[in-house]
Scaffold this active site. Structure first.
Site, PDB file in Angstrom:
ATOM      1  N   ILE A 104     -69.322 -28.709  43.677  1.00  0.00           N
ATOM      2  CA  ILE A 104     -70.239 -28.281  44.735  1.00  0.00           C
ATOM      3  C   ILE A 104     -71.317 -29.363  44.755  1.00  0.00           C
ATOM      4  O   ILE A 104     -71.839 -29.748  43.699  1.00  0.00           O
ATOM      5  CB  ILE A 104     -70.805 -26.863  44.458  1.00  0.00           C
ATOM      6  CG1 ILE A 104     -71.851 -26.457  45.508  1.00  0.00           C
ATOM      7  CG2 ILE A 104     -71.360 -26.698  43.072  1.00  0.00           C
ATOM      8  CD1 ILE A 104     -72.296 -24.972  45.383  1.00  0.00           C
ATOM      9  N   SER A 105     -71.610 -29.909  45.931  1.00  0.00           N
ATOM     10  CA  SER A 105     -72.527 -31.059  46.013  1.00  0.00           C
ATOM     11  C   SER A 105     -73.945 -30.680  45.594  1.00  0.00           C
ATOM     12  O   SER A 105     -74.331 -29.512  45.636  1.00  0.00           O
ATOM     13  CB  SER A 105     -72.555 -31.606  47.447  1.00  0.00           C
ATOM     14  OG  SER A 105     -71.246 -31.860  47.902  1.00  0.00           O
ATOM     15  N   ALA A 106     -74.731 -31.707  45.231  1.00  0.00           N
ATOM     16  CA  ALA A 106     -76.133 -31.484  44.850  1.00  0.00           C
ATOM     17  C   ALA A 106     -76.911 -31.002  46.077  1.00  0.00           C
ATOM     18  O   ALA A 106     -76.693 -31.505  47.191  1.00  0.00           O
ATOM     19  CB  ALA A 106     -76.743 -32.773  44.311  1.00  0.00           C
TER      20      ALA A 106
END
Ligand code: SAM
Length: 231
Positions: free
Chosen positions: A62-64
């Site tokens: 899950i992206s930052a």
């Protein structure tokens, strides 16, 4: 526990506003509304509001939050838009997009189509979206998003959350005139997030947004599964 999570969410959003990453009310409202803790694996829940990518299984992330916010701002989303996201992952970004294009009670709700190549991730994302209350506004598809998703094309916006070796032509073709495509392009070590605006006369205006680090887009118009990139 919910209260603790809400306070951590508010703190993260405040930080992203102070850093100038969140600029608009709509991105701020969406990030304050969608509970990221429902989209990360149970054992990592206490890290949900750290500004960092987190593993979600199958070698994916899950992206930052800051990268998510940068993309949402650059996408210039509006209520009523039809959006394609390539790379569903956890479903978090799809929920944020839905929160802007189809807010609860909207008289002209838009819709989010999100496509994921790993069936197990797509299934989990569906469950996450259902639990968080976005199932009616987001359609999760299993497939190779490097080819786009022709059945629902054309799109107002296409947001790709995996890095391509080059700009996939089908994505440009599936964009409406006036539409915006956001896509990271580059290899493992050197990627740039591009913003491509398709003018009403069909001409493309290309802008470099920021260096970035994404997992690879694997598919017909992406990296081959056995490419050196992946080892
Ligand atoms: N947007 C996601 C979120 O909010 O959790 C994060 C996406 S993660 C950085 C990138 C995702 O793209 C991975 O789940 C990966 O399996 C997926 N992916 C890679 N190549 C793809 C392709 N050709 N079509 C669809 N999904 C792809």
């Amino acid at each position: 526990m919910e209260d603790v999570m809400r306070r951590l969410r508010e703190r993260l959003v405040r930080k992203l506003v102070e850093e100038g990453i969140i600029k608009s009310e709509k991105v701020k409202r969406a990030m304050l509304t969608v509970p990221r803790e429902l989209f990360v694996p149970e054992h990592l829940r206490e890290l949900a509001y750290e500004d960092t990518p987190l593993p979600i299984g199958h070698g994916q992330t899950i992206s930052a939050p800051h990268m998510v916010a940068i993309m949402l701002e650059e996408a210039e989303l509006d209520e009523g838009m039809k959006v394609l996201e390539v790379g569903t992952g956890s479903g978090y970004n799809a929920a944020l997009i839905a929160e802007i294009v189809a807010p609860r009670g909207s008289k002209r709700p838009g819709h989010v189509y999100t496509i994921e190549r790993i069936p197990e991730l797509a299934e989990r994302a569906r469950r996450n979206l259902e639990r968080a209350g976005y199932a009616d506004r987001v359609t999760v598809i299993v497939g190779d998003g490097s080819k786009g998703y022709p059945p629902a094309a054309p799109y107002d916006r296409i947001i790709v959350t995996a890095a391509a070796p080059d700009m996939p032509r089908p994505l440009v073709d599936q964009l409406k005139p006036g539409g915006i495509l956001l896509i990271p392009v580059g290899d493992k070590w050197n990627q740039i997030l591009y913003k491509i605006v398709k003018k009403t006369d069909g001409k493309l205006v290309v802008k470099k947004v920021t260096p970035c680090v994404f997992v690879p887009l694997v598919g017909e118009y992406g990296w081959r599964e056995d490419a050196a990139y992946l080892v």
